[in-house]
Write a protein that holds these residues in place. Sequence first.
Motif, PDB file in Angstrom:
ATOM      1  N   ASP A  82     -25.054   9.809  -1.679  1.00 16.61           N
ATOM      2  CA  ASP A  82     -23.713  10.801  -2.938  1.00 16.61           C
ATOM      3  C   ASP A  82     -23.429   9.842  -3.910  1.00 16.61           C
ATOM      4  OD1 ASP A  82     -22.977  13.402  -1.543  1.00 16.61           O
ATOM      5  OD2 ASP A  82     -23.306  11.828   0.293  1.00 16.61           O
ATOM      6  N   ALA A  83     -22.989   8.626  -3.601  1.00 18.17           N
ATOM      7  CA  ALA A  83     -22.380   7.715  -5.013  1.00 18.17           C
ATOM      8  C   ALA A  83     -23.049   6.652  -5.028  1.00 18.17           C
ATOM      9  CB  ALA A  83     -21.070   7.206  -5.163  1.00 18.17           C
ATOM     10  N   VAL A  84     -23.819   6.414  -6.132  1.00 18.63           N
ATOM     11  CA  VAL A  84     -24.357   4.696  -6.213  1.00 18.63           C
ATOM     12  C   VAL A  84     -23.311   3.696  -7.450  1.00 18.63           C
ATOM     13  CG1 VAL A  84     -25.809   3.739  -7.147  1.00 18.63           C
ATOM     14  CG2 VAL A  84     -26.288   5.267  -6.167  1.00 18.63           C
ATOM     15  N   PHE A  85     -22.770   2.455  -6.656  1.00 15.18           N
ATOM     16  CA  PHE A  85     -21.557   1.659  -7.373  1.00 15.18           C
ATOM     17  C   PHE A  85     -22.390   0.477  -8.260  1.00 15.18           C
ATOM     18  CE2 PHE A  85     -17.512  -0.329  -7.152  1.00 15.18           C
ATOM     19  CZ  PHE A  85     -17.351  -0.935  -8.479  1.00 15.18           C
ATOM     20  N   ASN A  86     -23.038   0.785  -9.649  1.00 12.09           N
ATOM     21  CA  ASN A  86     -23.446   0.147 -10.540  1.00 12.09           C
ATOM     22  C   ASN A  86     -22.767  -1.311 -10.104  1.00 12.09           C
ATOM     23  OD1 ASN A  86     -26.681   0.430 -10.870  1.00 12.09           O
ATOM     24  ND2 ASN A  86     -26.588   1.980 -12.091  1.00 12.09           N
ATOM     25  N   GLY A 114     -30.043  -4.570 -14.911  1.00 13.97           N
ATOM     26  CA  GLY A 114     -29.937  -4.151 -13.418  1.00 13.97           C
ATOM     27  C   GLY A 114     -29.820  -2.823 -13.873  1.00 13.97           C
ATOM     28  N   VAL A 115     -28.195  -1.921 -14.571  1.00 12.08           N
ATOM     29  CA  VAL A 115     -27.696  -0.609 -14.414  1.00 12.08           C
ATOM     30  C   VAL A 115     -28.304  -0.112 -14.697  1.00 12.08           C
ATOM     31  CG1 VAL A 115     -26.016   0.498 -15.980  1.00 12.08           C
ATOM     32  CG2 VAL A 115     -25.601  -2.235 -14.938  1.00 12.08           C
ATOM     33  N   ILE A 116     -29.431  -0.545 -15.552  1.00  7.43           N
ATOM     34  CA  ILE A 116     -30.663   0.751 -16.605  1.00  7.43           C
ATOM     35  C   ILE A 116     -31.255   1.393 -14.990  1.00  7.43           C
ATOM     36  CG2 ILE A 116     -32.281   0.729 -18.008  1.00  7.43           C
ATOM     37  CD1 ILE A 116     -30.374  -0.574 -20.143  1.00  7.43           C
ATOM     38  N   TYR A 117     -31.992   0.272 -13.925  1.00 10.69           N
ATOM     39  CA  TYR A 117     -32.511   0.126 -13.189  1.00 10.69           C
ATOM     40  C   TYR A 117     -32.180   0.953 -12.651  1.00 10.69           C
ATOM     41  CZ  TYR A 117     -35.218  -2.890 -16.621  1.00 10.69           C
ATOM     42  OH  TYR A 117     -36.329  -4.066 -16.768  1.00 10.69           O
ATOM     43  N   GLY A 118     -30.746   0.692 -11.478  1.00 14.31           N
ATOM     44  CA  GLY A 118     -29.928   1.374 -10.975  1.00 14.31           C
ATOM     45  C   GLY A 118     -29.901   2.532 -10.970  1.00 14.31           C
ATOM     46  N   ALA A 119     -29.610   3.226 -12.305  1.00 15.19           N
ATOM     47  CA  ALA A 119     -29.708   4.358 -13.208  1.00 15.19           C
ATOM     48  C   ALA A 119     -31.173   5.261 -12.746  1.00 15.19           C
ATOM     49  CB  ALA A 119     -28.896   4.779 -14.216  1.00 15.19           C
ATOM     50  N   GLN A 120     -32.443   5.268 -13.034  1.00 13.10           N
ATOM     51  CA  GLN A 120     -33.255   5.159 -12.642  1.00 13.10           C
ATOM     52  C   GLN A 120     -33.486   5.661 -11.692  1.00 13.10           C
ATOM     53  OE1 GLN A 120     -35.676   2.633 -15.117  1.00 13.10           O
ATOM     54  NE2 GLN A 120     -36.226   4.406 -16.332  1.00 13.10           N
ATOM     55  N   ALA A 121     -33.411   4.184 -10.062  1.00 19.45           N
ATOM     56  CA  ALA A 121     -33.950   4.815  -9.173  1.00 19.45           C
ATOM     57  C   ALA A 121     -32.922   5.457  -8.657  1.00 19.45           C
ATOM     58  CB  ALA A 121     -33.979   3.085  -8.652  1.00 19.45           C
ATOM     59  N   ALA A 122     -31.031   5.725  -9.081  1.00 18.09           N
ATOM     60  CA  ALA A 122     -30.424   6.219  -8.168  1.00 18.09           C
ATOM     61  C   ALA A 122     -30.959   7.560  -8.329  1.00 18.09           C
ATOM     62  CB  ALA A 122     -29.062   6.556  -8.728  1.00 18.09           C
ATOM     63  N   TYR A 123     -31.696   8.576 -10.104  1.00 21.55           N
ATOM     64  CA  TYR A 123     -31.912   9.333 -10.016  1.00 21.55           C
ATOM     65  C   TYR A 123     -32.283  10.675  -9.079  1.00 21.55           C
ATOM     66  CZ  TYR A 123     -32.693  14.197 -12.873  1.00 21.55           C
ATOM     67  OH  TYR A 123     -32.816  15.184 -13.413  1.00 21.55           O
ATOM     68  N   PRO A 124     -33.049  10.196  -8.513  1.00 20.07           N
ATOM     69  CA  PRO A 124     -33.498  11.166  -7.708  1.00 20.07           C
ATOM     70  C   PRO A 124     -32.715  11.526  -6.172  1.00 20.07           C
ATOM     71  CG  PRO A 124     -35.003   8.994  -7.087  1.00 20.07           C
ATOM     72  CD  PRO A 124     -34.418   8.989  -8.787  1.00 20.07           C
ATOM     73  N   LYS A 157     -21.512  -5.278 -22.247  1.00 23.58           N
ATOM     74  CA  LYS A 157     -20.561  -4.326 -21.283  1.00 23.58           C
ATOM     75  C   LYS A 157     -19.829  -3.330 -22.114  1.00 23.58           C
ATOM     76  CE  LYS A 157     -19.494  -6.528 -17.439  1.00 23.58           C
ATOM     77  NZ  LYS A 157     -20.408  -5.592 -16.720  1.00 23.58           N
ATOM     78  N   TRP A 158     -20.377  -3.449 -23.574  1.00 20.60           N
ATOM     79  CA  TRP A 158     -20.364  -2.028 -24.893  1.00 20.60           C
ATOM     80  C   TRP A 158     -21.509  -1.193 -24.292  1.00 20.60           C
ATOM     81  CZ3 TRP A 158     -17.064  -0.215 -28.911  1.00 20.60           C
ATOM     82  CH2 TRP A 158     -16.135  -1.291 -29.222  1.00 20.60           C
ATOM     83  N   ALA A 159     -22.343  -1.818 -23.757  1.00 18.80           N
ATOM     84  CA  ALA A 159     -23.569  -1.496 -23.781  1.00 18.80           C
ATOM     85  C   ALA A 159     -23.367  -0.301 -22.397  1.00 18.80           C
ATOM     86  CB  ALA A 159     -24.727  -2.370 -23.525  1.00 18.80           C
ATOM     87  N   VAL A 160     -22.837  -0.707 -22.341  1.00 17.17           N
ATOM     88  CA  VAL A 160     -22.992   0.057 -20.837  1.00 17.17           C
ATOM     89  C   VAL A 160     -22.234   1.235 -20.491  1.00 17.17           C
ATOM     90  CG1 VAL A 160     -21.970  -0.148 -18.048  1.00 17.17           C
ATOM     91  CG2 VAL A 160     -23.641  -2.088 -18.469  1.00 17.17           C
ATOM     92  N   ARG A 161     -21.132   0.477 -21.561  1.00 16.24           N
ATOM     93  CA  ARG A 161     -20.132   2.003 -21.392  1.00 16.24           C
ATOM     94  C   ARG A 161     -20.965   3.321 -22.715  1.00 16.24           C
ATOM     95  NH1 ARG A 161     -15.129   1.449 -24.721  1.00 16.24           N
ATOM     96  NH2 ARG A 161     -14.626   3.669 -23.904  1.00 16.24           N
ATOM     97  N   GLY A 162     -22.035   2.947 -23.967  1.00 17.81           N
ATOM     98  CA  GLY A 162     -22.228   3.933 -24.408  1.00 17.81           C
ATOM     99  C   GLY A 162     -23.519   4.351 -23.539  1.00 17.81           C
ATOM    100  N   PHE A 163     -24.251   3.906 -22.479  1.00 22.25           N
ATOM    101  CA  PHE A 163     -25.119   3.629 -21.464  1.00 22.25           C
ATOM    102  C   PHE A 163     -24.301   5.774 -20.692  1.00 22.25           C
ATOM    103  CE2 PHE A 163     -27.316   3.351 -17.416  1.00 22.25           C
ATOM    104  CZ  PHE A 163     -28.411   3.967 -17.816  1.00 22.25           C
ATOM    105  N   THR A 164     -23.360   5.070 -20.154  1.00 24.14           N
ATOM    106  CA  THR A 164     -23.075   6.265 -19.226  1.00 24.14           C
ATOM    107  C   THR A 164     -22.391   7.152 -19.725  1.00 24.14           C
ATOM    108  OG1 THR A 164     -21.165   4.217 -18.375  1.00 24.14           O
ATOM    109  CG2 THR A 164     -20.354   6.249 -18.319  1.00 24.14           C
TER     110      THR A 164
END
Length: 267
Positions: A82-86, A114-124, A157-164
Amino acid sequence: MSTRRSIFITGGGSGIGRAVAIYFAERGWFVGIADINQQGMEDTLGLIEGGFKYSHRLDVRDRAAWDVALEAFSTAAGGRIDAVFNNAGIGHGGPIAEQPTGEIEALLDINLKGVIYGAQAAYPHLKKTAPGSALINTASLAGIIGAANLSVYCATKWAVRGFTRSLDAEWAPDGIKVAALCPGFIDTPIIAQTRPDSNQSVKESLVEAGVEVNPVSIVPKVVWDAVHGDKLDYTVGKTASRLLMLSRFLPGRVRKEMRRQGIGTQG
């Protein structure tokens, strides 16, 4: 599919990840933690009562390993995430002209890739439990301001906010919530490290300078709110909250303050 909600947390072997794992477990969630520190994960699991817990050794820089880890956790949790905490991240600093290439690459690989890969894997997995599923990415106060001697860390960390923000738009039709956690200085192993230019720890230097250092215990409730809320940025601590507001309405003042202080931040 199980009816018990579950959360997968990277960096769960210490600090913020550990505190969040305990908090969600206490509220009935099935908790999965990942880290490269096996002993740290075992220590975290030892602090969680009951049997709804799971650990998986994971290097967040390894895209294929993400798929393996999340599939294994989904199976353990009864077919749902239900949730992934990157949350996994590292902190290095110093003048950019002197920062070693290895440190720069590690910051980019862990804090951003690592955050980008986590999002890709978490999506499905998150799409399967949507609406109401959530991806929470750990950014930082360093993703709100530009701090001297932390240029690469701030960039990640700015990139993580933009990615979000991008994923918030991209995943909205799927009913998946996405948010960035923006802590100020939190009393974790990162700020217990000794500064390379001093015999003091980062924490000791911050306290001496009168900078707010918050206990890690204030973070889990904010992550809980992020999982259940609908904002993009969730700050932790008065300093982060204040500087987020000032950066929006008085950016010139923040710029002057950062130039004056020349201090670093961590999240």
